[in-house]
Design an enzyme around this catalytic site. Structure first.
Site, PDB file in Angstrom:
ATOM      1  N   HIS A 131       0.809  -1.222   0.000  1.00 14.83           N
ATOM      2  CA  HIS A 131       0.000   0.000   0.000  1.00 14.83           C
ATOM      3  C   HIS A 131       0.840   1.268   0.000  1.00 14.83           C
ATOM      4  CE1 HIS A 131       0.427  -0.328   4.507  1.00 14.83           C
ATOM      5  NE2 HIS A 131       0.440   0.982   4.412  1.00 14.83           N
ATOM      6  N   ASP A 161       0.099  -7.582   1.352  1.00 10.89           N
ATOM      7  CA  ASP A 161       0.590  -6.215   1.544  1.00 10.89           C
ATOM      8  C   ASP A 161       2.109  -6.162   1.541  1.00 10.89           C
ATOM      9  OD1 ASP A 161       0.331  -3.517   1.716  1.00 10.89           O
ATOM     10  OD2 ASP A 161      -0.067  -3.444   3.863  1.00 10.89           O
ATOM     11  N   SER A 235       4.929   2.138   7.822  1.00 10.45           N
ATOM     12  CA  SER A 235       4.572   1.084   6.872  1.00 10.45           C
ATOM     13  C   SER A 235       5.795   0.623   6.090  1.00 10.45           C
ATOM     14  CB  SER A 235       3.528   1.599   5.880  1.00 10.45           C
ATOM     15  OG  SER A 235       2.255   1.636   6.446  1.00 10.45           O
TER      16      SER A 235
END
Length: 491
Positions: A131, A161, A235
């Site tokens: 993402h 992911d 992230s």
């Protein structure tokens, strides 16, 4: 209900050659000109703290920034454009200042995101979250002590992911993979990343849980949970053990109305991340087995309703796809799959993960409970189809003189708005408040076919012809709802 969200972004085939070295879990790489000496294996002490570990791995944790164009959400209260197809395409309305009728605003927005990544090979392979870089038109990576550089997106696997990037420019310091399967609840862990875009940050905590699933974050979940502080921007960053090895890729945080760390973060285990990376490097994508069933967990109440002991564990088959490997093997709705290849299953997530780890064509033995008796079945797995990617969103071209934004006519847009293939031009996607184009009566969904009697087939051609007109009025030919009409736009 617990809501777990990807850490997200702030603001918002290449094949492996035989000579490339992918980091191994053990032994650690020998010291070299780019490697910090393996002092991280020294015992953690009150005097040294975690500094030896951080000095060993921090050079391999990078900042990742990307640029992409997105479709913003649209209010429900747009007359005429309340059709779902139009609502997905057009942005909020604005008053054009002429007749008081609101007009949709720009549909496409530029979004810049900031995340983290981990270099895992000397050749410059970087693992990050899907993402962070998915659908990005540009990705750049900033390494500690080195200039920012462009990165190539080798592959993206949205189902876990995980994404793989490649850096060029010599050899790189890297972090070796650790054995995430050996991680225990209570083990120390360090999270390293770029929270809120402020720069590399290290936080410390413990492993709070292993094998977390059913969070609704991605399709395949086997998360490590940690209380090490992680926040938006982390992230794709590293979760490190006390040997200085990568045991997870930080991915999501628990969200209950707050935006920052609440002591519950999730990381993709390194074993899964590494398996995804190796498939991407070898095949350009992740190839998974498919059984062709819809499943759900066995609860005590469901087990009782199905006539089974309340302590039954496994996965209930709620649907079987026609022509699938499951149907050919004889699986039926209501079967409870309790073992795969002789190993007991704990729940539906366990079955889903094991099937995904298998290859198409593999034969798997299943033990199911059916009507109170045990049945042995053998299935030959199909290949799980790749999710159909959304058509990339391109930045709209703007004709500032007219106050109109236009986009190229793609197959997706033609299908959405019923525009025939023989209509060539540029689709209006936005109008400035009180702009000349708005005053002339143009609206989103119009297709501009001509400028001053010259055909235009793209936003670039449209802008070029409009710019060539200077300050004079512009005569446009517009298509709307199957009819064409001339529109004179005066500046």
């Amino acid at each position: 209900m617990i809501a777990a969200l990807p850490l997200g972004c702030l603001d918002r085939r290449e094949h492996r050659s035989g000579g490339e070295q992918i980091a191994e879990a053990a032994p650690p790489p020998a010291p070299g000109p780019l490697d910090v000496p393996p002092s991280a294996r020294d015992a953690v002490s009150l005097q040294a703290g975690f500094a030896p570990i951080v000095s060993r791995v921090s050079a391999a944790v990078v900042n990742v920034s990307s640029v992409r164009f997105v479709r913003p959400p649209t209010p429900e209260r747009i007359p005429f454009f309340s059709d779902p197809l139009f609502r997905e395409f057009f942005g909020p309305r604005q008053d054009d200042g002429s007749d008081g009728q609101p007009l949709p605003g720009p549909r496409v927005q530029r979004e810049q995101s900031v995340g983290s990544g981990v270099i895992v090979s000397r050749e410059g392979h970087v693992i990050t979250n899907a993402h962070v870089v998915q659908d990005a038109s540009q990705v750049r990576v900033a390494l500690p002590g080195r200039p920012e550089m462009k990165a190539k997106v080798v592959g993206v696997d949205a189902r876990t992911d995980v994404a793989v990037l490649k850096l060029e420019g010599g050899e790189f310091a890297f972090t070796p993979f650790g054995d995430s399967g050996a991680v225990r609840v209570g083990d120390f862990a360090l999270a390293i990343g770029n929270p809120f875009g402020i720069g590399q940050t290290v936080t410390q905590g413990i492993i709070s849980a292993v094998g977390r699933g059913n969070m609704g974050i991605v399709d395949y979940e086997d998360f490590l949970q940690t209380d090490a502080a992680i926040n938006p921007g982390n992230s794709g960053g590293a979760l490190i053990n006390m040997a200085g090895e990568l045991i997870g890729i930080n991915t999501a945080i628990l969200a209950r109305g707050a935006q920052g760390n609440q002591g519950i973060g999730f990381a993709v285990p390194s074993k899964l991340a590494r398996a995804v990376m190796e498939q991407i490097l070898e095949h350009g994508r992740v190839i998974r087995g498919a059984l062709g069933v819809a499943i759900q967990d066995v609860t005590p109440a469901l087990a009782e309703a199905l006539g089974m002991p309340p302590d039954t564990r496994g996965a209930v088959v709620s649907d079987v796809s026609a022509g699938s490997a499951a149907e050919k093997a004889g699986l039926r709705r209501g079967d409870v799959v309790v073992a795969l290849r002789g190993e007991h299953l704990t729940d539906g997530r366990d079955l889903r993960m094991r099937i995904a780890e298998a290859k198409p064509g593999d034969k798997i033995e299943l033990r199911v409970l059916r009507d109170g008796r045990s049945v042995e079945l053998t299935a030959t797995l199909d290949e799980l189809p790749e999710p159909k990617p959304e058509e990339p969103v391109q930045a709209p071209a703007s004709t500032g003189a007219l106050g109109v934004e236009v986009a190229a006519l793609s197959d997706d847009l033609r299908r959405r708005f019923g525009i025939p293939d023989d209509v060539k031009g540029a689709l209006v996607v936005g109008l400035g408040p009180g702009s000349p184009a708005a005053r002339a009566g143009l609206g989103p969904g119009d297709v501009l076919l001509e400028v001053n009697r010259k055909p235009v087939a793209s936003p670039e051609q449209l802008k070029q012809e409009v710019d060539a007109t200077g300050a004079r009025p512009v005569l446009l030919l517009a298509w709307r709802g199957g009819q064409t009409r001339f529109v004179l736009v005066e500046r």
